[in-house]
Design a protein around this motif. Sequence first.
Motif, PDB file in Angstrom:
ATOM      1  N   GLU A  35       0.805  -1.405  -0.026  1.00  0.00           N
ATOM      2  CA  GLU A  35       0.016   0.104  -0.101  1.00  0.00           C
ATOM      3  C   GLU A  35       1.044   0.991  -0.034  1.00  0.00           C
ATOM      4  O   GLU A  35       0.664   2.087  -0.733  1.00  0.00           O
ATOM      5  CB  GLU A  35      -0.912   0.043   1.035  1.00  0.00           C
ATOM      6  N   GLU A  36       1.890   1.322   0.894  1.00  0.00           N
ATOM      7  CA  GLU A  36       2.732   2.468   0.886  1.00  0.00           C
ATOM      8  C   GLU A  36       3.696   2.707  -0.661  1.00  0.00           C
ATOM      9  O   GLU A  36       3.585   3.771  -0.915  1.00  0.00           O
ATOM     10  CB  GLU A  36       3.854   2.036   1.925  1.00  0.00           C
ATOM     11  N   LYS A  37       3.898   1.570  -1.019  1.00  0.00           N
ATOM     12  CA  LYS A  37       4.378   1.764  -2.390  1.00  0.00           C
ATOM     13  C   LYS A  37       3.525   2.226  -3.324  1.00  0.00           C
ATOM     14  O   LYS A  37       4.036   3.256  -4.227  1.00  0.00           O
ATOM     15  CB  LYS A  37       5.004   0.201  -2.955  1.00  0.00           C
ATOM     16  N   ILE A  38       2.528   1.999  -3.463  1.00  0.00           N
ATOM     17  CA  ILE A  38       1.545   2.290  -4.394  1.00  0.00           C
ATOM     18  C   ILE A  38       1.151   3.702  -4.103  1.00  0.00           C
ATOM     19  O   ILE A  38       0.962   4.328  -5.036  1.00  0.00           O
ATOM     20  CB  ILE A  38       0.230   1.344  -4.320  1.00  0.00           C
ATOM     21  N   ALA A  39       0.982   4.224  -2.550  1.00  0.00           N
ATOM     22  CA  ALA A  39       0.695   5.509  -2.735  1.00  0.00           C
ATOM     23  C   ALA A  39       1.749   6.478  -3.244  1.00  0.00           C
ATOM     24  O   ALA A  39       1.397   7.453  -3.505  1.00  0.00           O
ATOM     25  CB  ALA A  39       0.626   5.672  -1.169  1.00  0.00           C
ATOM     26  N   LYS A  40       3.041   5.883  -2.741  1.00  0.00           N
ATOM     27  CA  LYS A  40       4.170   6.716  -3.384  1.00  0.00           C
ATOM     28  C   LYS A  40       3.994   6.884  -4.937  1.00  0.00           C
ATOM     29  O   LYS A  40       4.548   8.063  -5.368  1.00  0.00           O
ATOM     30  CB  LYS A  40       5.437   6.413  -2.882  1.00  0.00           C
ATOM     31  N   ILE A  44       3.634  10.420  -7.111  1.00  0.00           N
ATOM     32  CA  ILE A  44       4.560  11.049  -8.088  1.00  0.00           C
ATOM     33  C   ILE A  44       3.945  11.054  -9.330  1.00  0.00           C
ATOM     34  O   ILE A  44       4.055  12.383 -10.011  1.00  0.00           O
ATOM     35  CB  ILE A  44       5.733   9.827  -8.157  1.00  0.00           C
ATOM     36  N   ASP A  45       2.886  10.199  -9.751  1.00  0.00           N
ATOM     37  CA  ASP A  45       2.066  10.693 -10.789  1.00  0.00           C
ATOM     38  C   ASP A  45       1.230  11.821 -10.647  1.00  0.00           C
ATOM     39  O   ASP A  45       1.083  12.539 -11.758  1.00  0.00           O
ATOM     40  CB  ASP A  45       0.988   9.184 -11.095  1.00  0.00           C
TER      41      ASP A  45
END
Length: 90
Positions: A35-40, A44-45
């Motif tokens: 979840e943290e990776k996707i949120a980051k 950025i996007d």
Amino acid sequence: MTMTIHLPPELEDTILQYAARSRQDVSKFVLQAVEEKIAKARSIDEICGPFAEAAAATDVSEAEFDRFFDEAREKAWQERRGTTPESHRR
């Protein structure tokens, strides 16, 4: 959804250690990490999105943008190290 992934033994050991340190169930730990990776990535996007749209509306080529950012990154790196051409003139 249930998903099965195959991890290298070293990564599995690292995940187990981090989960234990944080006193979390391994599944919850991995879910939180994903979840943290996707949120980051989403952040950025969202940050880059307007810039990408503006860049697409210009006549500047991708190679020119790449060169501009490479030069800006190099300058910022040199400034952090105190090795800009300006610092040599002092």
